[in-house]
Design a protein around this motif. Structure first.
Motif, PDB file in Angstrom:
ATOM      1  N   TYR A 503      25.729 -42.371  -7.060  1.00  0.00           N
ATOM      2  CA  TYR A 503      25.357 -41.420  -6.019  1.00  0.00           C
ATOM      3  C   TYR A 503      24.753 -42.071  -4.782  1.00  0.00           C
ATOM      4  O   TYR A 503      24.883 -41.558  -3.687  1.00  0.00           O
ATOM      5  N   TYR A 504      24.049 -43.177  -4.982  1.00  0.00           N
ATOM      6  CA  TYR A 504      23.214 -43.715  -3.906  1.00  0.00           C
ATOM      7  C   TYR A 504      23.607 -45.138  -3.556  1.00  0.00           C
ATOM      8  O   TYR A 504      24.323 -45.800  -4.296  1.00  0.00           O
ATOM      9  N   VAL A 505      23.097 -45.577  -2.408  1.00  0.00           N
ATOM     10  CA  VAL A 505      23.270 -46.979  -2.041  1.00  0.00           C
ATOM     11  C   VAL A 505      21.948 -47.489  -1.470  1.00  0.00           C
ATOM     12  O   VAL A 505      21.319 -46.821  -0.644  1.00  0.00           O
ATOM     13  N   ASP A 506      21.527 -48.645  -1.975  1.00  0.00           N
ATOM     14  CA  ASP A 506      20.237 -49.218  -1.592  1.00  0.00           C
ATOM     15  C   ASP A 506      20.455 -50.409  -0.657  1.00  0.00           C
ATOM     16  O   ASP A 506      21.582 -50.840  -0.434  1.00  0.00           O
ATOM     17  N   ASP A 507      19.359 -50.918  -0.162  1.00  0.00           N
ATOM     18  CA  ASP A 507      19.389 -52.179   0.575  1.00  0.00           C
ATOM     19  C   ASP A 507      19.794 -53.301  -0.396  1.00  0.00           C
ATOM     20  O   ASP A 507      19.423 -53.272  -1.569  1.00  0.00           O
ATOM     21  N   LYS A 508      20.541 -54.256   0.088  1.00  0.00           N
ATOM     22  CA  LYS A 508      21.063 -55.295  -0.817  1.00  0.00           C
ATOM     23  C   LYS A 508      19.968 -56.144  -1.445  1.00  0.00           C
ATOM     24  O   LYS A 508      20.149 -56.721  -2.504  1.00  0.00           O
ATOM     25  N   ASN A 509      18.824 -56.203  -0.767  1.00  0.00           N
ATOM     26  CA  ASN A 509      17.697 -56.927  -1.360  1.00  0.00           C
ATOM     27  C   ASN A 509      16.665 -55.990  -1.979  1.00  0.00           C
ATOM     28  O   ASN A 509      15.545 -56.387  -2.280  1.00  0.00           O
ATOM     29  N   GLY A 510      17.050 -54.734  -2.133  1.00  0.00           N
ATOM     30  CA  GLY A 510      16.154 -53.759  -2.764  1.00  0.00           C
ATOM     31  C   GLY A 510      14.885 -53.497  -1.977  1.00  0.00           C
ATOM     32  O   GLY A 510      13.857 -53.138  -2.544  1.00  0.00           O
ATOM     33  N   ARG A 511      14.965 -53.682  -0.667  1.00  0.00           N
ATOM     34  CA  ARG A 511      13.749 -53.554   0.135  1.00  0.00           C
ATOM     35  C   ARG A 511      13.339 -52.104   0.371  1.00  0.00           C
ATOM     36  O   ARG A 511      14.159 -51.189   0.317  1.00  0.00           O
ATOM     37  N   SER A 512      12.057 -51.952   0.648  1.00  0.00           N
ATOM     38  CA  SER A 512      11.492 -50.649   0.975  1.00  0.00           C
ATOM     39  C   SER A 512      11.000 -50.644   2.414  1.00  0.00           C
ATOM     40  O   SER A 512      10.800 -51.702   3.019  1.00  0.00           O
ATOM     41  N   VAL A 513      10.786 -49.454   2.921  1.00  0.00           N
ATOM     42  CA  VAL A 513      10.174 -49.294   4.239  1.00  0.00           C
ATOM     43  C   VAL A 513       8.692 -49.010   4.027  1.00  0.00           C
ATOM     44  O   VAL A 513       8.341 -48.042   3.343  1.00  0.00           O
ATOM     45  N   PRO A 514       7.793 -49.836   4.566  1.00  0.00           N
ATOM     46  CA  PRO A 514       6.355 -49.544   4.405  1.00  0.00           C
ATOM     47  C   PRO A 514       5.975 -48.314   5.225  1.00  0.00           C
ATOM     48  O   PRO A 514       6.422 -48.172   6.372  1.00  0.00           O
ATOM     49  N   LEU A 515       5.171 -47.459   4.639  1.00  0.00           N
ATOM     50  CA  LEU A 515       4.748 -46.229   5.310  1.00  0.00           C
ATOM     51  C   LEU A 515       3.234 -46.155   5.342  1.00  0.00           C
ATOM     52  O   LEU A 515       2.557 -46.776   4.512  1.00  0.00           O
TER      53      LEU A 515
END
Lengths: 529, 529
Positions: A503-515
């Motif tokens: 269903y989904y697609v992530d960043d290739k390095n599994g990174r997150s956006v800091p909030l």
């Protein structure tokens, strides 16, 4: 040489004569000019005896090549009759009138329609299924407010209201034709729509042209500010005080035909058949259908048509409804609620009443600015539109929601901030990215994602998008938006997509956006070409 | 005396003869008996040559006093024709057949309709605006489940499915007519609806009566268990494998007329025009309208009619839709979402698909039992109805949602617990107490309030109700319901109302109800007379 001078004199005299003749006489036959989507008006003198509102039938047919549009005229008092026309294309137009009064019959003429002024984009139309655009194709994203009875408060306050609107983000104003009788609205209006004796003895067959001239003037002024006039034709805030909420059907229908003849040539008119229609207890359900049909068949331009509910929602799937104008006190607390109306109606949805920012005791009129701004954002990521108003108590009972004046709330500048963000969003409108799946993103799959986290305070967001229209290697930039503090902070990282899973697609390095672990945070994610 | 004896003998002989005569001959004319809402069947011998499915027209008119009902017959193979009729009132009925085949034409007879058996309450009807009842007035609260292709799995599994259902809370089963071709559904059915060569060469003008006899048998068995058969007439889980999802319009219409003739006399039939109708990509939107109209005009009893969506919801405001049958993966996570459909449709709303309890990879098939039970409760306090099913992986691919069998999940017993609670709730149905105001209560204002707190874990609830229908001095008892652990704990305190304020009314001593700080807690509040 003398001979030549004489000839020159003769030629010059001829031209002078021609000029004089033309300026006093022939120029009447020279076609006047009017801009596209402007108001072309035919003014005629006619009888003022008996009842010109009901005895005289007047219309005109406007033609350009094989295009033919019929529009109705109206009596404007003092023996003056007018026929208004909004040309929807440039070029030379011809008209001929038709009337049961010989003085008004078979009058004809020509006029030239030129390109519109920069501010005039024409009437707003539904674009696609859920969005709007002006007739010239410019995208229109409604950011509305409400000042129901602002035209009934005299010139001074009305002019102040216009000044307030001029510097506000609002491009639509909900306003009533009839005056309002309600808590904090106990003043009588300067003008009444009918001749008679206030408050409740009216000749419902004789309109008061001055009343409608004032209304038109205000609509025109809104148009000059680029604001759509969402004109509420009936409302329940009368309760028999004047009785405009309980006129007999013949009077209702006569009124509709009259106001349509007067107003439909103004490009910025929207028809709201009624406000809280179901609270007009003297009306039958079939009356509303009839009113829609009268508006639909008498307005030659097909201005937008809606009807605003109290607690019972009108069947907005009916063909004469252009968009849903919803009141619901809790739907835009949650984008997933708001989306449901879209799915059901398959038309644009405007939440024209979502409770008001303010401090009155009524629970519909005392939400916080934070809550109001949140509702705008939740509605936005549902692919719908949200309306504003304010109810702050005032020692002179001048409350924006009813009378206009000045804005005092703290939501307006945040709504302006949202508006700016939307101006830079896809012109097709924002589509929910993955509806019915608790996905707080809308946008254009593959290109643009606007997400909103409401009151939750996440410290990060795992970069993960619904896979539709995405593939490995695509790159995205991200901005963190503080919707309350009105900041947009770009994230340094360029995110690159991994291979999509089920269903989904992530960043290739599994990174997150800091909030920032604060409420009211949004994300804007845009593809890097 | 001798003379008398002789007379007696003659008389007795006469009666004996009469009896014998009657028993072999006239008794054919003696009226048979059938229960109200039972299936009365006329069986006729007729031609089996050419194509009896298309060449023979057969119908009958049933009359009782001035009541007249026309119903269509059908060919059942081997030269047998049948006409079925569900009498909706007791008394003596008469029928006469009509056919283009002289053997089948103008056959008439009488029959007596007696009171129904205790289990047979007649067909389910819409009651009021948002609820259902059986034809005999008994309230019907749908608690449904889904086993799409259970009739296609052979007798052994079907009988197991029936045994499972018999001890379950479910009183409605969604099931397809056509077999299902899908992941975990790769087995061919024992029977096909048409004559031809599997998998895809069919004579769409020749039905296979055995296939439909099996279907009827299963519908009858469900009826005997008090379970409504929500019969799905079309579905997309074929994708051309057999091609029943892409038959030409004439075949679609012939099929509909045939199945309606066969099945409409079964009192427990509901018509679901399609499942995920919008995923049948070979159909036009207008096809669905036509199917509804065929069902409406051919079913003489007006069985309930709905259509179930994939991602585009059908216009459920149309007059031939009896109730909304909604799929939405997130609407019943939140009662305030669920309420919106009610408001829009003004018809009963059944959330027939809310994702399934289970462990398959698909996100629509792996919610927890807690989540499923929560969805039932959220839907309930929205005044709507929720459907269940299960998707637990199985080494033989026997998954309840598709094939039936046994139930493995943990939600079923909690759904049964909810059902018991509802059996003791107002027969008019549960109305949202204060809609659009984040009020998690439904019931009957002034009498009965069922509240639910979902995943939140409150330690107390301030006794405070929306003021409508309430006044000072009214007394209420409260029970705390643990919807997961299935306990009902009465609260000792009797709450007595204070004077109502603008919107709400509290206990006169400002008391609260202590709560166990756990999720999934409900409250039942009932007025003490």
């Amino acid at each position: 040489m003398k001979y030549f001078k004489g000839l020159l004199l003769i030629v010059l005299s001829f031209y002078l004569l021609l000029y004089l003749f033309c300026s006093v006489n022939i120029c009447y036959a020279k076609s006047p000019q009017i801009e596209q989507w402007g108001v072309f008006e035919i003014t005629l003198k006619g009888p003022s005896s008996r009842n010109p509102f009901t005895d005289i039938q007047l219309s005109a047919v406007f033609t350009k090549n094989n295009l033919t549009i019929k529009t109705f005229g109206f009596y404007d008092g003092n023996g003056i009759y007018r026929i208004r026309f909004m040309p929807e294309s440039t070029g030379e137009w011809h008209y001929i009138t038709s009337s049961n009064c010989s003085e008004l019959n078979e009058i004809h003429g020509n006029f030239i329609v030129i390109a519109p002024a920069k501010i005039n984009h024409g009437p707003v139309r539904v674009q696609g299924m859920y969005s709007f655009s002006y007739a010239d194709g410019t995208v229109y994203r409604p950011i509305g407010t409400t000042a129901y009875a602002w035209i009934h408060q005299g010139d001074k306050l009305a002019e102040q209201t216009l000044q307030t609107l001029a510097v506000s983000p609002f491009n639509k104003l909900r306003m009533t034709v009839f005056p309002k009788h309600y808590e904090w609205n106990n003043n009588e209006p300067a003008l009444y729509p009918y001749t008679g004796t206030p408050p409740s003895i009216w000749d419902l067959k004789r309109f008061n042209p001055e009343f409608f001239q004032n209304l038109e003037h205000r609509v025109q002024q809104l148009g000059d500010l680029g604001i759509e006039a969402d004109i509420i034709l009936f409302h329940p805030y009368d309760k028999g005080h004047w009785g405009f909420d309980r006129m007999p059907p013949q009077a209702d229908d006569l009124y509709l035909r009259y106001i349509i003849a007067r107003l439909s040539a103004y490009h910025n008119v929207w028809w709201s058949i009624a406000n809280e229609y179901d609270y007009l207890k003297e009306k039958k359900p079939s009356d509303w259908d009839r009113f829609f049909q009268i508006v639909q068949s008498n307005d030659p331009y097909g201005h937008l048509r809606s009807i605003h509910n109290g607690s019972i929602i009108y069947n907005n799937t009916l063909p004469w409804v252009s968009h849903a104008s919803i009141q619901n006190g809790s739907a835009v607390e949650d984008y997933a609620r708001a989306i449901l109306y879209r799915d059901v109606y398959r038309k644009p949805v405007i939440f024209d009443e979502v409770k008001y920012e303010g401090n009155i005791p009524q629970r519909w009129g005392n939400i916080s600015a934070q809550e109001m701004v949140k509702r705008f954002w939740e509605g936005t990521i549902a692919g719908t539109f949200v309306g504003h108003s304010e109810c702050f108590l005032d020692s002179h009972d001048i409350i924006w929601w009813a009378k206009g004046g000045v804005l005092r709330g703290k939501s307006v500048e945040r709504i302006a901030f949202l508006k700016k963000i939307l101006e830079d969003s896809p012109s097709e409108g924002l589509e929910p990215i993955d509806k019915w799946q608790n996905c707080p993103f809308a946008g254009k799959r593959g290109y643009y994602y606007l997400g909103y986290f409401g009151e939750s305070k996440p410290s990060e967001w795992l970069f993960s998008l619904y896979k539709a229209e995405l593939k490995a290697g695509m790159k995205f930039k991200v901005e963190v938006i503080d919707t309350w503090n009105m900041t947009i902070t770009p994230v340094d990282t360029v995110f690159e997509l991994n291979k999509p899973s089920s269903y989904y697609v992530d960043d290739k390095n599994g990174r997150s956006v800091p909030l920032p672990s604060k409420p009211f945070i949004a994300l804007r994610i845009r593809r890097i070409p």
